[in-house]
Design a protein around this motif. Structure first.
Motif, mmCIF file in Angstrom:
data_model
loop_
_atom_site.group_PDB
_atom_site.id
_atom_site.type_symbol
_atom_site.label_atom_id
_atom_site.label_comp_id
_atom_site.label_asym_id
_atom_site.label_seq_id
_atom_site.Cartn_x
_atom_site.Cartn_y
_atom_site.Cartn_z
ATOM 1 N N ASP A 18 0.872 -1.185 0.000
ATOM 2 C CA ASP A 18 0.000 0.000 0.000
ATOM 3 C C ASP A 18 0.901 1.224 0.000
ATOM 4 O OD1 ASP A 18 -1.889 2.080 0.588
ATOM 5 O OD2 ASP A 18 -3.213 0.548 1.456
ATOM 6 N N ASN A 23 -2.230 3.739 6.021
ATOM 7 C CA ASN A 23 -2.933 2.485 5.780
ATOM 8 C C ASN A 23 -2.047 1.273 6.085
ATOM 9 O OD1 ASN A 23 -5.342 3.649 5.036
ATOM 10 N ND2 ASN A 23 -4.948 3.535 2.826
ATOM 11 N N ARG A 24 -0.773 1.371 5.655
ATOM 12 C CA ARG A 24 0.134 0.251 5.927
ATOM 13 C C ARG A 24 0.310 0.051 7.429
ATOM 14 N NH1 ARG A 24 3.641 2.592 2.441
ATOM 15 N NH2 ARG A 24 5.252 2.789 4.067
ATOM 16 N N ASP A 65 -3.271 -3.064 -2.186
ATOM 17 C CA ASP A 65 -4.114 -1.918 -2.545
ATOM 18 C C ASP A 65 -4.286 -1.897 -4.068
ATOM 19 O OD1 ASP A 65 -5.524 0.429 -2.469
ATOM 20 O OD2 ASP A 65 -3.728 1.694 -2.389
ATOM 21 N N HIS A 93 -7.524 -7.943 -2.234
ATOM 22 C CA HIS A 93 -7.486 -6.537 -2.646
ATOM 23 C C HIS A 93 -8.222 -5.677 -1.628
ATOM 24 C CE1 HIS A 93 -5.402 -6.798 -6.344
ATOM 25 N NE2 HIS A 93 -6.356 -7.408 -7.051
ATOM 26 N N VAL A 94 -7.668 -4.461 -1.395
ATOM 27 C CA VAL A 94 -8.351 -3.435 -0.587
ATOM 28 C C VAL A 94 -8.319 -2.128 -1.377
ATOM 29 C CG1 VAL A 94 -7.801 -4.528 1.631
ATOM 30 C CG2 VAL A 94 -6.212 -2.854 0.649
ATOM 31 N N SER A 95 -9.372 -1.347 -1.232
ATOM 32 C CA SER A 95 -9.392 -0.062 -1.946
ATOM 33 C C SER A 95 -10.463 0.842 -1.351
ATOM 34 C CB SER A 95 -9.673 -0.276 -3.431
ATOM 35 O OG SER A 95 -9.673 0.959 -4.130
ATOM 36 N N GLN A 118 -12.551 -0.123 1.587
ATOM 37 C CA GLN A 118 -12.175 0.708 2.741
ATOM 38 C C GLN A 118 -13.190 1.857 2.905
ATOM 39 O OE1 GLN A 118 -8.142 1.462 1.283
ATOM 40 N NE2 GLN A 118 -7.322 0.337 3.033
#
Length: 535
Positions: A18, A23-24, A65, A93-95, A118
């Motif tokens: 990310d 966020n990380r 991400d 996956h995150v977004s 997110q």
């Protein structure tokens, strides 16, 4: 050895990619508090480099991400899935931007295993990671189990097709190493009663074997199976293992499996390092291999016992001594087939009669205890007919009638030679056998080819052929096991045998030994050789 379900739910190493430092940090904090190990990267290239680095702990899952500065998370996922070393790695996956159903569909189509929008609830993230790890570990365990089952099948076939103890020991020890992907040790009792310690340092390495203490098998069995039948597993601490086998190469704790097929019989003992058997599946596979080894060794042991008894019976059908006839020297050699071949029906006879010395050499068709039994019947009938005073071809005719009555369909080759008193003439009646070789005192060597049909065909037998013989003449009678070679015409083998006999020692016992050395090595058939000198 751990429970498989517990292992599947255990924390793992997770890669977080990310470009947002916050966020990380947040994702890493949640994962670390749940017991996971975290490695992170700020862009796609750095994340892929971590996966390719041998110095990085290999992640079991990746959180990526979707919007990265150098490439999309979708592309990162595709590269992960294309690489053979990481194709198994699940990607989540995150977004916060790509949150539509179309985004989700594209990510999943391009290889992702899960997709979270997110802001993310910590519990949902951790549950998704745990579920992903559980599924991936179960799948990898199933793939590993399938591979090991293939290895088990291959090893079991190798063990079952072993034709002797040494090949069995090598197959069992190497198979243990291949199955458990580790070094391996095995302890067996040979069919002859010798304890053997076999070891291999790694899969694919050559096993070595050494004699072991006779009590070692019982000592090992006492730690798991005892005197029972079946298979049982035990974990032995390093100190206990080292006390039992001080010079063994296995370090650390050891998993020992002991198998026995029959009560009162010696067991088979296999051992590998404890960390090579992490799951119940591994333990069960190892036990299956040990049980297959025990069955195979028991079959070898039983065959060895039965073969020894059959050979002892076969020898009772042969003469225990040769007659002492003035003016005639005799020498004989009889070599049973290899230890792993069935016994045959080769036989010989030397018998004093009122008409002279009768020599016989023959072979009953087939290789079995039945063939050896028929050989004994034929030999005893031959003796009876000879002592009644019948000439050689009449003996063959009576044997023909005997086989027709008692053993229809069975064939026998038999060469009879009657040596007249004084040794100046011999009478040959050959029923389909290898012709006798005559070695004259003048350096002549020739086969006496006159013969009739095999015994058992119901055909008439011609009158015996008479040959004049000079003092010093030698006769050599053999069975086909000495000269038959599958890839060579029999005439060529006989020609080579004739030349070797003519050039061989003059003394009969030395001649027999020389011919056996030249033609009798590594043969799968019985060999009978009878040599005569007419002095």
């Amino acid at each position: 050895m751990s429970d498989d379900a517990t292992l599947d739910d255990a924390p793992g190493t997770v890669l977080v990619i990310d470009d947002d430092d916050t966020n990380r940090y947040v994702l890493g904090s949640w994962l670390r508090r749940a017991g996971h190990t975290v490695v992170d990267a700020s862009d796609g290239a750095a994340g892929l480099a971590l996966l390719a680095s041998p110095d990085t702990p290999q992640p079991e899952a990746a959180i990526v991400d979707v919007r990265l500065p150098d490439m999309s998370g979708f592309e990162v996922c595709e590269r992960i899935k294309r690489a053979p070393g990481t194709a198994h790695l699940p990607v989540i996956h995150v977004s916060a931007a790509a949150i539509t159903s179309e985004d989700h569909a594209e990510g999943l189509h391009r290889g992702a295993d899960a997709y979270l929008n997110q802001p993310i609830d910590p519990a949902e993230l951790l549950a998704t990671v745990t579920a992903t790890l559980r599924y991936t570990r179960a799948r990898r365990r199933a793939e590993r189990l399938a591979a090991r089952l293939t290895t088990l099948n291959r090893t079991t076939l190798d063990v079952y097709k072993a034709i002797g103890f040494h090949s069995f020991a090598a197959a069992a020890t190497s198979g243990s190493a291949a199955l458990m992907s580790s070094a391996a040790t095995a302890v067996f009792l040979t069919p002859q009663g010798q304890a053997v310690h076999s070891a291999v340092a790694a899969p694919g390495a050559t096993p070595t074997s050494l004699p072991a203490h006779p009590d070692l098998l019982a000592q090992l069995a006492a730690h798991s199976l005892g005197t029972s039948t079946g298979a049982a597993t035990a974990v032995l601490p390093h100190a206990v293992w080292r006390a039992l086998l001080p010079f063994d190469h296995l370090d650390g704790d050891v998993v020992l499996v002991v198998a026995r097929t029959k009560r009162g019989r010696p067991p088979v003992c296999l051992a590998v390092p404890a960390d090579a058997v992490p799951t119940t599946d591994d333990r069960e596979l190892f036990q299956q291999l040990a049980h297959a080894c025990a069955l195979s060794l028991e079959a070898l042991r039983t065959y060895n016992e039965e073969h020894s008894l059959a050979l002892a019976l076969q020898r009772t059908f042969l003469p225990d001594r040769l007659p002492d006839v003035p003016g005639i020297d005799l020498a004989v050699r009889y070599v049973p087939a290899s230890a792993h071949a069935e016994i045959g029906g080769d036989f010989y006879e030397a018998l004093e009669t009122a008409d002279g010395l009768l020599l016989a050499i023959g072979d009953v068709a087939g290789h079995s205890l039945a063939a050896a039994t028929v050989m004994g019947e034929v030999r005893h009938a031959l003796r009876a007919y000879a002592l009644e005073g019948h000439p050689p071809h009449h003996i063959n005719e009576r044997l023909e009638g005997l086989l027709a009555q008692s053993r229809p369909g069975l064939t026998v080759t038999l060469c009879l030679i009657l040596i007249e008193p004084g040794g100046r003439r011999v009478h040959v009646s050959n029923a389909g056998h290898i012709p006798p070789l005559l070695l004259g005192p003048d350096g002549e060597a020739r086969f006496l080819h006159d013969h009739g049909p095999l015994l058992g065909l119901g055909l008439p037998h011609p009158v015996a052929t008479a040959y004049e013989t000079a003092p010093g003449t030698r006769l050599v009678l053999i069975t086909d096991g000495l000269v038959e070679v599958r890839t060579e015409h029999l005439d060529h083998s006989l020609a080579a045998f004739s030349a070797a006999a003519l050039a061989g020692p003059a003394e009969l016992t030395e001649l027999c030994d020389a011919l056996l050395l030249a033609f009798g090595e590594h043969k799968a058939d019985d060999i009978a050789l009878l040599a005569v000198r007419l002095a």
